[in-house]
Design an enzyme around this catalytic site. Sequence first.
Site: not given
Length: 345
Positions: A93, A106, A113, A117, A120, A338
């Site tokens: 994205e 962004c 990933c 975290c 997230c 975010c």
Amino acid sequence: MSSKKDIRSLNEDDLKEILISNSFKSFRANQIFHWIWKKSVKSFDEMSNLPENLLKFLNDNFVINFIKVHRMQKSSDGTIKNAIKLFDGYIVECVLIPTNDRITACVSSQVGCSLNCKFCATAKLKRMRNLNPDEIYDQVVLINQQGIEHFDKPLTNIVFMGMGEPLMNYNNVLKSIEKITCKSGLGMSPKRIVVSTSGVPKIIKKIADQGVKFKLAVSLHSAINEKRTSIMPFNEKMSLSELEESLRYWYDKTKKIITYEYVVWKGINDTDDDISALVKLCKKIPSKVNLIQYNNIDDPNFIQAPMNILNKYIKTLDSNKIKATIRRSRGQDIDAACGQLANKL
Ligand code: SAH
């Protein structure tokens, strides 16, 4: 999936060599590069100044893997989120964030990933692969085109805050930045680019040595080592003291101030001790703090701290002469903010 080579994986010298060895003139490489990188054409047939036999040669031997928009969503605040389909079917994205004076892209650097975290949404997706430099570059080109089409304004800023950890794919990230900033690419100033990292000390030192000109943001979220490990478990291997040392090195080499990104959660990092630890860290290395609003990812352990705690953070940082701002979230209604990028289609 095509077995032909993506022409954009070549540099201009490679292409020149291939052209010469196939009896074409070397200056054609420059023309082809202009079409690919400046005009962002999606097929060879659009390259109107090339002879027929060269077009045939290109079509027979190469492809242009420009990213495809799989789905576009527009938020009530104007933010646009694109789900991008890559040549091998994976989806990442990228987001256009409009403000009065800016159009910010962004962009993602990896499919999924590898960091974990806990707050997230992208962390819930396994890291499948790194993005190629041109797949990163294309996101920037796409947002530039959307800025002009939807807001009558070209792209002004780029943040590497989409999916993935940019410093775990730093070779390709640096190559994409070269293309974004060079004259034969988009010609943007590197000062308008922010690379956001969870903090990979070895790589921070390495890029400092390379004399880069972009800005660095570090997702800190806690200046207390054990606490940081509890919400960002990779911190166990790459501890805060190692991160600190690498940031000192970065500052000494680049003289560029570091921005810490920081979310304040109820019961996690909302005490006076948390604030004091942050102040202490900021005093060691020239830096500023960006307090980011938490975007809910449906985990009951993470709840945004109330405004009075954020104000306490701001007041204390301010009285210690450390610049701090609160960043309002954008595009929450379409999961574009975010930490919300998780391919919810
Ligand atoms: N891996 C990089 C870039 C991607 S995340 C990094 O960690 O910096 C971009 C920013 O969003 C980071 O500061 C990250 O910590 C933050 N973030 C992640 N999840 C979030 C959430 N749910 N709400 C608010 N910010 C979040």
